[in-house]
Design a protein around this motif. Structure first.
Motif, PDB file in Angstrom:
ATOM      1  N   SER A   4       0.828  -1.208   0.000  1.00 27.07           N
ATOM      2  CA  SER A   4       0.000   0.000   0.000  1.00 27.07           C
ATOM      3  C   SER A   4       0.863   1.259   0.000  1.00 27.07           C
ATOM      4  CB  SER A   4      -0.965  -0.005   1.172  1.00 27.07           C
ATOM      5  OG  SER A   4      -0.264   0.045   2.381  1.00 27.07           O
ATOM      6  N   SER A   5       2.038   1.222   0.585  1.00 24.28           N
ATOM      7  CA  SER A   5       2.902   2.394   0.606  1.00 24.28           C
ATOM      8  C   SER A   5       3.592   2.595  -0.739  1.00 24.28           C
ATOM      9  CB  SER A   5       3.933   2.289   1.731  1.00 24.28           C
ATOM     10  OG  SER A   5       4.837   1.241   1.459  1.00 24.28           O
ATOM     11  N   ASP A   6       3.610   1.581  -1.603  1.00 26.08           N
ATOM     12  CA  ASP A   6       4.210   1.706  -2.930  1.00 26.08           C
ATOM     13  C   ASP A   6       3.267   2.362  -3.925  1.00 26.08           C
ATOM     14  OD1 ASP A   6       6.509   0.527  -2.028  1.00 26.08           O
ATOM     15  OD2 ASP A   6       6.032  -1.456  -2.809  1.00 26.08           O
ATOM     16  N   CYS A   7       2.057   2.634  -3.531  1.00 28.25           N
ATOM     17  CA  CYS A   7       1.061   3.216  -4.427  1.00 28.25           C
ATOM     18  C   CYS A   7       1.288   4.724  -4.547  1.00 28.25           C
ATOM     19  CB  CYS A   7      -0.352   2.935  -3.911  1.00 28.25           C
ATOM     20  SG  CYS A   7      -1.636   3.477  -5.053  1.00 28.25           S
ATOM     21  N   ASN A   8       1.423   5.185  -5.784  1.00 32.96           N
ATOM     22  CA  ASN A   8       1.643   6.596  -6.050  1.00 32.96           C
ATOM     23  C   ASN A   8       0.485   7.110  -6.905  1.00 32.96           C
ATOM     24  OD1 ASN A   8       2.792   9.097  -6.229  1.00 32.96           O
ATOM     25  ND2 ASN A   8       4.388   8.504  -7.657  1.00 32.96           N
ATOM     26  N   GLU A   9      -0.690   7.210  -6.290  1.00 35.64           N
ATOM     27  CA  GLU A   9      -1.901   7.580  -7.013  1.00 35.64           C
ATOM     28  C   GLU A   9      -1.975   9.090  -7.252  1.00 35.64           C
ATOM     29  OE1 GLU A   9      -5.440   6.261  -5.057  1.00 35.64           O
ATOM     30  OE2 GLU A   9      -6.708   6.687  -6.784  1.00 35.64           O
ATOM     31  N   ASN A  10      -2.256   9.461  -8.477  1.00 36.72           N
ATOM     32  CA  ASN A  10      -2.426  10.866  -8.844  1.00 36.72           C
ATOM     33  C   ASN A  10      -3.899  11.226  -8.593  1.00 36.72           C
ATOM     34  OD1 ASN A  10      -2.780  13.328 -10.110  1.00 36.72           O
ATOM     35  ND2 ASN A  10      -1.539  12.816 -11.889  1.00 36.72           N
ATOM     36  N   ILE A  11      -4.150  11.865  -7.474  1.00 41.74           N
ATOM     37  CA  ILE A  11      -5.521  12.175  -7.050  1.00 41.74           C
ATOM     38  C   ILE A  11      -6.187  13.151  -8.007  1.00 41.74           C
ATOM     39  CG2 ILE A  11      -6.951  13.087  -5.187  1.00 41.74           C
ATOM     40  CD1 ILE A  11      -5.635  10.341  -4.626  1.00 41.74           C
ATOM     41  N   GLU A  12      -5.432  14.095  -8.543  1.00 43.22           N
ATOM     42  CA  GLU A  12      -6.013  15.042  -9.498  1.00 43.22           C
ATOM     43  C   GLU A  12      -6.521  14.298 -10.739  1.00 43.22           C
ATOM     44  OE1 GLU A  12      -4.848  19.008 -12.105  1.00 43.22           O
ATOM     45  OE2 GLU A  12      -3.325  18.104 -10.826  1.00 43.22           O
ATOM     46  N   PHE A  13      -5.720  13.346 -11.239  1.00 46.83           N
ATOM     47  CA  PHE A  13      -6.154  12.554 -12.389  1.00 46.83           C
ATOM     48  C   PHE A  13      -7.400  11.745 -12.027  1.00 46.83           C
ATOM     49  CE2 PHE A  13      -6.447   8.760 -14.934  1.00 46.83           C
ATOM     50  CZ  PHE A  13      -6.312   9.261 -16.221  1.00 46.83           C
ATOM     51  N   LYS A  14      -7.385  11.150 -10.852  1.00 44.39           N
ATOM     52  CA  LYS A  14      -8.532  10.344 -10.417  1.00 44.39           C
ATOM     53  C   LYS A  14      -9.816  11.172 -10.427  1.00 44.39           C
ATOM     54  CE  LYS A  14     -10.491   7.898  -6.474  1.00 44.39           C
ATOM     55  NZ  LYS A  14     -10.315   7.489  -5.093  1.00 44.39           N
ATOM     56  N   ASP A  15      -9.748  12.373  -9.867  1.00 48.47           N
ATOM     57  CA  ASP A  15     -10.929  13.227  -9.802  1.00 48.47           C
ATOM     58  C   ASP A  15     -11.466  13.551 -11.196  1.00 48.47           C
ATOM     59  OD1 ASP A  15     -10.719  13.195  -7.046  1.00 48.47           O
ATOM     60  OD2 ASP A  15      -9.771  15.179  -6.913  1.00 48.47           O
ATOM     61  N   VAL A  16     -10.566  13.888 -12.118  1.00 45.95           N
ATOM     62  CA  VAL A  16     -10.983  14.225 -13.475  1.00 45.95           C
ATOM     63  C   VAL A  16     -11.525  12.981 -14.179  1.00 45.95           C
ATOM     64  CG1 VAL A  16     -10.179  15.021 -15.740  1.00 45.95           C
ATOM     65  CG2 VAL A  16      -9.418  16.188 -13.663  1.00 45.95           C
ATOM     66  N   PHE A  17     -10.815  11.867 -14.060  1.00 44.28           N
ATOM     67  CA  PHE A  17     -11.222  10.620 -14.716  1.00 44.28           C
ATOM     68  C   PHE A  17     -12.616  10.200 -14.258  1.00 44.28           C
ATOM     69  CE2 PHE A  17     -11.123   5.950 -15.275  1.00 44.28           C
ATOM     70  CZ  PHE A  17     -10.664   5.857 -16.588  1.00 44.28           C
ATOM     71  N   MET A  18     -12.845  10.227 -12.954  1.00 43.48           N
ATOM     72  CA  MET A  18     -14.147   9.827 -12.419  1.00 43.48           C
ATOM     73  C   MET A  18     -15.242  10.818 -12.814  1.00 43.48           C
ATOM     74  SD  MET A  18     -13.630   6.966 -11.095  1.00 43.48           S
ATOM     75  CE  MET A  18     -12.230   5.990 -10.607  1.00 43.48           C
ATOM     76  N   SER A  19     -14.908  12.106 -12.883  1.00 44.16           N
ATOM     77  CA  SER A  19     -15.915  13.092 -13.281  1.00 44.16           C
ATOM     78  C   SER A  19     -16.307  12.899 -14.746  1.00 44.16           C
ATOM     79  CB  SER A  19     -15.425  14.516 -13.035  1.00 44.16           C
ATOM     80  OG  SER A  19     -14.468  14.902 -13.990  1.00 44.16           O
ATOM     81  N   LYS A  20     -15.361  12.467 -15.584  1.00 44.65           N
ATOM     82  CA  LYS A  20     -15.674  12.210 -16.994  1.00 44.65           C
ATOM     83  C   LYS A  20     -16.597  10.997 -17.125  1.00 44.65           C
ATOM     84  CE  LYS A  20     -13.087  15.542 -18.500  1.00 44.65           C
ATOM     85  NZ  LYS A  20     -13.643  16.785 -19.037  1.00 44.65           N
ATOM     86  N   ILE A  21     -16.348   9.985 -16.321  1.00 44.80           N
ATOM     87  CA  ILE A  21     -17.246   8.824 -16.319  1.00 44.80           C
ATOM     88  C   ILE A  21     -18.642   9.254 -15.881  1.00 44.80           C
ATOM     89  CG2 ILE A  21     -17.753   6.606 -15.215  1.00 44.80           C
ATOM     90  CD1 ILE A  21     -14.713   6.106 -15.113  1.00 44.80           C
ATOM     91  N   ASN A  22     -18.718  10.089 -14.859  1.00 44.30           N
ATOM     92  CA  ASN A  22     -20.020  10.575 -14.374  1.00 44.30           C
ATOM     93  C   ASN A  22     -20.749  11.389 -15.438  1.00 44.30           C
ATOM     94  OD1 ASN A  22     -19.824   9.333 -11.877  1.00 44.30           O
ATOM     95  ND2 ASN A  22     -18.902  11.113 -10.898  1.00 44.30           N
ATOM     96  N   SER A  23     -20.014  12.188 -16.198  1.00 45.31           N
ATOM     97  CA  SER A  23     -20.637  12.986 -17.264  1.00 45.31           C
ATOM     98  C   SER A  23     -21.242  12.089 -18.337  1.00 45.31           C
ATOM     99  CB  SER A  23     -19.604  13.915 -17.907  1.00 45.31           C
ATOM    100  OG  SER A  23     -19.192  14.903 -17.010  1.00 45.31           O
ATOM    101  N   VAL A  24     -20.505  11.035 -18.716  1.00 43.99           N
ATOM    102  CA  VAL A  24     -21.017  10.101 -19.716  1.00 43.99           C
ATOM    103  C   VAL A  24     -22.259   9.394 -19.173  1.00 43.99           C
ATOM    104  CG1 VAL A  24     -20.504   8.017 -21.053  1.00 43.99           C
ATOM    105  CG2 VAL A  24     -18.763   9.788 -20.805  1.00 43.99           C
ATOM    106  N   GLU A  25     -22.195   9.004 -17.912  1.00 44.10           N
ATOM    107  CA  GLU A  25     -23.329   8.315 -17.304  1.00 44.10           C
ATOM    108  C   GLU A  25     -24.563   9.220 -17.235  1.00 44.10           C
ATOM    109  OE1 GLU A  25     -24.133   5.199 -13.740  1.00 44.10           O
ATOM    110  OE2 GLU A  25     -22.625   6.733 -13.354  1.00 44.10           O
ATOM    111  N   GLU A  26     -24.378  10.453 -16.820  1.00 44.72           N
ATOM    112  CA  GLU A  26     -25.511  11.377 -16.726  1.00 44.72           C
ATOM    113  C   GLU A  26     -26.172  11.572 -18.087  1.00 44.72           C
ATOM    114  OE1 GLU A  26     -24.506  15.047 -14.799  1.00 44.72           O
ATOM    115  OE2 GLU A  26     -23.951  14.030 -12.940  1.00 44.72           O
ATOM    116  N   TYR A  27     -25.358  11.759 -19.127  1.00 43.00           N
ATOM    117  CA  TYR A  27     -25.926  11.941 -20.459  1.00 43.00           C
ATOM    118  C   TYR A  27     -26.650  10.670 -20.914  1.00 43.00           C
ATOM    119  CZ  TYR A  27     -26.481  13.134 -25.341  1.00 43.00           C
ATOM    120  OH  TYR A  27     -27.029  13.392 -26.577  1.00 43.00           O
ATOM    121  N   SER A  28     -26.058   9.524 -20.617  1.00 41.40           N
ATOM    122  CA  SER A  28     -26.663   8.248 -21.014  1.00 41.40           C
ATOM    123  C   SER A  28     -27.989   8.005 -20.309  1.00 41.40           C
ATOM    124  CB  SER A  28     -25.701   7.093 -20.728  1.00 41.40           C
ATOM    125  OG  SER A  28     -24.521   7.243 -21.493  1.00 41.40           O
ATOM    126  N   LEU A  29     -28.158   8.621 -19.157  1.00 42.78           N
ATOM    127  CA  LEU A  29     -29.420   8.497 -18.408  1.00 42.78           C
ATOM    128  C   LEU A  29     -30.379   9.648 -18.712  1.00 42.78           C
ATOM    129  CD1 LEU A  29     -27.949   7.398 -14.949  1.00 42.78           C
ATOM    130  CD2 LEU A  29     -29.132   5.957 -16.633  1.00 42.78           C
TER     131      LEU A  29
END
Length: 113
Positions: free
Chosen positions: A27-52
């Protein structure tokens, strides 16, 4: 018999401690880019909202363009008269693939392209 039980308990304790150390190290070897995560997840949410039927077309298009830089987008499911997913199951399949990709790669400090 008692020595066998004690030996088993000691062995179990040692194995447990080793596993805990491995888990902590992993778990300490994980170098997650939180900014990328936020943008990536928001893009998925945008696609989902439009699809609904809740989101806007421009955000849908921009989100798919962004996502396609990193993951497979089933454009063959979108290439129709309305330029949207033909059914919600096609979207759900893509979403599952996108989230799986993110989980596999999140510790690699994903950078924006």
């Amino acid at each position: 018999m008692k020595t066998m039980k004690k030996s088993f308990l000691v062995l179990t304790l040692i194995i447990s401690l080793i596993c805990l150390q491995c888990k902590d190290r992993a778990s300490s070897d994980c170098n997650e880019n939180i900014e990328f995560k936020d943008v990536f997840m928001s893009k998925i949410n945008s696609v989902e909202e439009y699809s609904l039927g809740k989101g806007d077309r421009k955000s849908f298009d921009e989100s798919l363009e962004f996502l396609s830089k990193y993951v497979k987008v089933s454009f063959e499911e979108i290439m129709n008269y309305a330029n949207e997913y033909t059914n919600i199951d096609a979207f759900k399949k893509d979403k599952s693939t996108w989230l799986e990709w993110y989980e596999k790669n999140k510790c690699d400090n994903i950078q924006f392209k």
